[in-house]
Design a protein around this motif. Sequence first.
Motif, PDB file in Angstrom:
ATOM      1  N   PRO A 134      82.064  -0.754   7.357  1.00  0.00           N
ATOM      2  CA  PRO A 134      82.430   0.484   6.971  1.00  0.00           C
ATOM      3  C   PRO A 134      83.422   0.449   6.030  1.00  0.00           C
ATOM      4  CG  PRO A 134      83.554  -0.169   9.078  1.00  0.00           C
ATOM      5  CD  PRO A 134      82.752  -1.251   8.730  1.00  0.00           C
ATOM      6  N   PRO A 135      83.459   1.694   5.534  1.00  0.00           N
ATOM      7  CA  PRO A 135      84.545   2.020   4.480  1.00  0.00           C
ATOM      8  C   PRO A 135      85.841   1.888   4.965  1.00  0.00           C
ATOM      9  CG  PRO A 135      82.893   3.723   4.229  1.00  0.00           C
ATOM     10  CD  PRO A 135      82.748   3.085   5.508  1.00  0.00           C
TER      11      PRO A 135
ATOM     12  N   SER B 222     100.321  10.019  -1.123  1.00  0.00           N
ATOM     13  CA  SER B 222     100.608  10.167   0.305  1.00  0.00           C
ATOM     14  C   SER B 222     100.445   8.998   1.318  1.00  0.00           C
ATOM     15  CB  SER B 222      99.695  11.274   0.844  1.00  0.00           C
ATOM     16  OG  SER B 222     100.249  11.599   2.020  1.00  0.00           O
ATOM     17  N   ILE B 223      99.420   8.249   1.093  1.00  0.00           N
ATOM     18  CA  ILE B 223      99.313   6.864   1.987  1.00  0.00           C
ATOM     19  C   ILE B 223      98.764   5.736   0.933  1.00  0.00           C
ATOM     20  CG2 ILE B 223      97.840   5.994   3.618  1.00  0.00           C
ATOM     21  CD1 ILE B 223      97.532   8.433   5.022  1.00  0.00           C
TER      22      ILE B 223
ATOM     23  N   LEU C 151      90.075   2.736   4.036  1.00  0.00           N
ATOM     24  CA  LEU C 151      90.783   3.604   3.251  1.00  0.00           C
ATOM     25  C   LEU C 151      91.799   2.645   2.661  1.00  0.00           C
ATOM     26  CD1 LEU C 151      91.690   6.406   2.613  1.00  0.00           C
ATOM     27  CD2 LEU C 151      93.391   6.238   4.563  1.00  0.00           C
TER      28      LEU C 151
ATOM     29  N   PHE D 140      77.269   6.540  10.137  1.00  0.00           N
ATOM     30  CA  PHE D 140      78.762   6.388  10.359  1.00  0.00           C
ATOM     31  C   PHE D 140      79.164   7.605  11.172  1.00  0.00           C
ATOM     32  CE2 PHE D 140      79.577   2.201   8.614  1.00  0.00           C
ATOM     33  CZ  PHE D 140      79.010   2.095   7.458  1.00  0.00           C
TER      34      PHE D 140
ATOM     35  N   ALA E   2     100.465  12.697   7.135  1.00  0.00           N
ATOM     36  CA  ALA E   2      98.863  12.595   6.265  1.00  0.00           C
ATOM     37  C   ALA E   2      97.889  12.614   7.218  1.00  0.00           C
ATOM     38  CB  ALA E   2      99.247  11.694   5.261  1.00  0.00           C
TER      39      ALA E   2
ATOM     40  N   LEU F  75      81.813  -1.994  -2.991  1.00  0.00           N
ATOM     41  CA  LEU F  75      81.582  -0.848  -3.502  1.00  0.00           C
ATOM     42  C   LEU F  75      82.984   0.056  -3.154  1.00  0.00           C
ATOM     43  CD1 LEU F  75      79.255   1.471  -4.287  1.00  0.00           C
ATOM     44  CD2 LEU F  75      79.197   1.645  -1.675  1.00  0.00           C
TER      45      LEU F  75
ATOM     46  N   GLN G 254      84.562  -0.531   0.281  1.00  0.00           N
ATOM     47  CA  GLN G 254      83.698  -0.913   1.314  1.00  0.00           C
ATOM     48  C   GLN G 254      82.931  -2.220   0.681  1.00  0.00           C
ATOM     49  OE1 GLN G 254      80.203   1.659   1.867  1.00  0.00           O
ATOM     50  NE2 GLN G 254      79.759   1.003   3.857  1.00  0.00           N
TER      51      GLN G 254
ATOM     52  N   PHE H 106      86.525   5.017  10.006  1.00  0.00           N
ATOM     53  CA  PHE H 106      85.008   4.840  10.164  1.00  0.00           C
ATOM     54  C   PHE H 106      84.797   3.975  11.345  1.00  0.00           C
ATOM     55  CE2 PHE H 106      82.866   6.761   6.521  1.00  0.00           C
ATOM     56  CZ  PHE H 106      83.928   7.099   5.853  1.00  0.00           C
ATOM     57  N   GLY H 107      83.745   4.589  12.098  1.00  0.00           N
ATOM     58  CA  GLY H 107      83.075   3.537  13.068  1.00  0.00           C
ATOM     59  C   GLY H 107      82.305   2.486  12.540  1.00  0.00           C
TER      60      GLY H 107
ATOM     61  N   GLN I 132      85.737  15.278   4.310  1.00  0.00           N
ATOM     62  CA  GLN I 132      85.943  14.723   3.126  1.00  0.00           C
ATOM     63  C   GLN I 132      84.502  14.858   2.523  1.00  0.00           C
ATOM     64  OE1 GLN I 132      88.220  10.957   3.237  1.00  0.00           O
ATOM     65  NE2 GLN I 132      89.635  11.881   4.503  1.00  0.00           N
TER      66      GLN I 132
ATOM     67  N   GLU J 155      97.743   2.008   1.820  1.00  0.00           N
ATOM     68  CA  GLU J 155      97.307   1.215   3.168  1.00  0.00           C
ATOM     69  C   GLU J 155      97.490  -0.227   2.717  1.00  0.00           C
ATOM     70  OE1 GLU J 155      95.443   2.667   6.549  1.00  0.00           O
ATOM     71  OE2 GLU J 155      97.338   3.421   5.708  1.00  0.00           O
TER      72      GLU J 155
ATOM     73  N   PHE K 180      78.304  10.848   8.777  1.00  0.00           N
ATOM     74  CA  PHE K 180      77.626  10.488   7.731  1.00  0.00           C
ATOM     75  C   PHE K 180      76.427   9.623   7.771  1.00  0.00           C
ATOM     76  CE2 PHE K 180      81.411  11.897   4.700  1.00  0.00           C
ATOM     77  CZ  PHE K 180      82.334  11.600   5.937  1.00  0.00           C
TER      78      PHE K 180
ATOM     79  N   TYR L 192      88.441   4.502  -1.028  1.00  0.00           N
ATOM     80  CA  TYR L 192      88.175   3.717   0.003  1.00  0.00           C
ATOM     81  C   TYR L 192      87.247   2.334  -0.642  1.00  0.00           C
ATOM     82  CZ  TYR L 192      88.254   7.610   3.412  1.00  0.00           C
ATOM     83  OH  TYR L 192      88.810   8.573   3.922  1.00  0.00           O
TER      84      TYR L 192
ATOM     85  N   GLN M 194      83.573  13.315  11.650  1.00  0.00           N
ATOM     86  CA  GLN M 194      82.432  13.457  10.836  1.00  0.00           C
ATOM     87  C   GLN M 194      81.591  12.655  11.117  1.00  0.00           C
ATOM     88  OE1 GLN M 194      85.154  14.183   7.023  1.00  0.00           O
ATOM     89  NE2 GLN M 194      83.002  14.766   6.613  1.00  0.00           N
TER      90      GLN M 194
ATOM     91  N   ASN N 267      77.348  14.003   4.020  1.00  0.00           N
ATOM     92  CA  ASN N 267      77.800  14.377   5.098  1.00  0.00           C
ATOM     93  C   ASN N 267      76.607  15.287   5.920  1.00  0.00           C
ATOM     94  OD1 ASN N 267      80.158  14.244   3.124  1.00  0.00           O
ATOM     95  ND2 ASN N 267      81.095  15.897   4.090  1.00  0.00           N
TER      96      ASN N 267
ATOM     97  N   LEU O  91      84.673   3.780  -3.249  1.00  0.00           N
ATOM     98  CA  LEU O  91      84.261   5.108  -3.052  1.00  0.00           C
ATOM     99  C   LEU O  91      85.502   5.965  -3.072  1.00  0.00           C
ATOM    100  CD1 LEU O  91      82.239   4.473   0.353  1.00  0.00           C
ATOM    101  CD2 LEU O  91      81.164   5.284  -1.735  1.00  0.00           C
TER     102      LEU O  91
END
Lengths: 111, 113
Positions: B42-43, B55-56, B45, A86, A96, B88, B37, A101-102, B102, B58, A35, B35, A33, A45, B90
């Motif tokens: 970057p954000p 489920s996850i 997870l 991003f 899952a 931040l 940030q 993200f980059g 997403q 981290e 963004f 997420y 994706q 998006n 998210l």
Amino acid sequence: GIQVEQSPPDLILQEGANSTLRCNFSDSVNNLQWFHQNPWGQLINLFYIPSGTKQNGRLSATTVATERYSLLYISSSQTTDSGVYFCAVELSTGTASKLTFGTGTRLQVTL
Amino acid sequence: DTEVTQTPKHLVMGMTNKKSLKCEQHMGHRAMYWYKQKAKKPPELMFVYSYEKLSINESVPSRFSPECPNSSLLNLHLHALQPEDSALYLCASSRTRTVNEQFFGPGTRLTVL
């Protein structure tokens, strides 16, 4: 883990100019994706593009999954295009999916 | 409607406070995400919920406690945070965890004093 690198890290454009942003990733991914994060922090998006090319107005994106990169083209840039761009890649770990993200490209468009 | 809402927009809390962040979506999505940030990063997870089940995780410190009361709501309970947790936060959702486009909410900007 997977590495997602974006270039350039920073970009300043004059209004009306065109640009290409690049996203390289180190492993096979299920999806990708793009963004735009505006100055208030909202992630908007742009494209959901696992492969191929898509266009939406002045923006277009191309992903070449076999070569592990994606490109975002911005044409006729406007000041409202300013912000951070991003790419984010989706990995499937069996039970899952995760979005990684980059490093981001910070774009400033000036008058 | 591709809207994810988050409340509050801003939150300032002390290290001994307990607070909660809320996230809501009405797109019928069955996967929801938190997420974090930090500035100019970057954000990253934190948690994934799929069909209201975690489920996850981290490896997030236990001072962050997620909760998914139903398929539309996601909470993040905060307790005994540290100043370095200022960031931040998210929320995002996707149709399922494998159909994974997403969509993100506007975020909660958290400051821990």
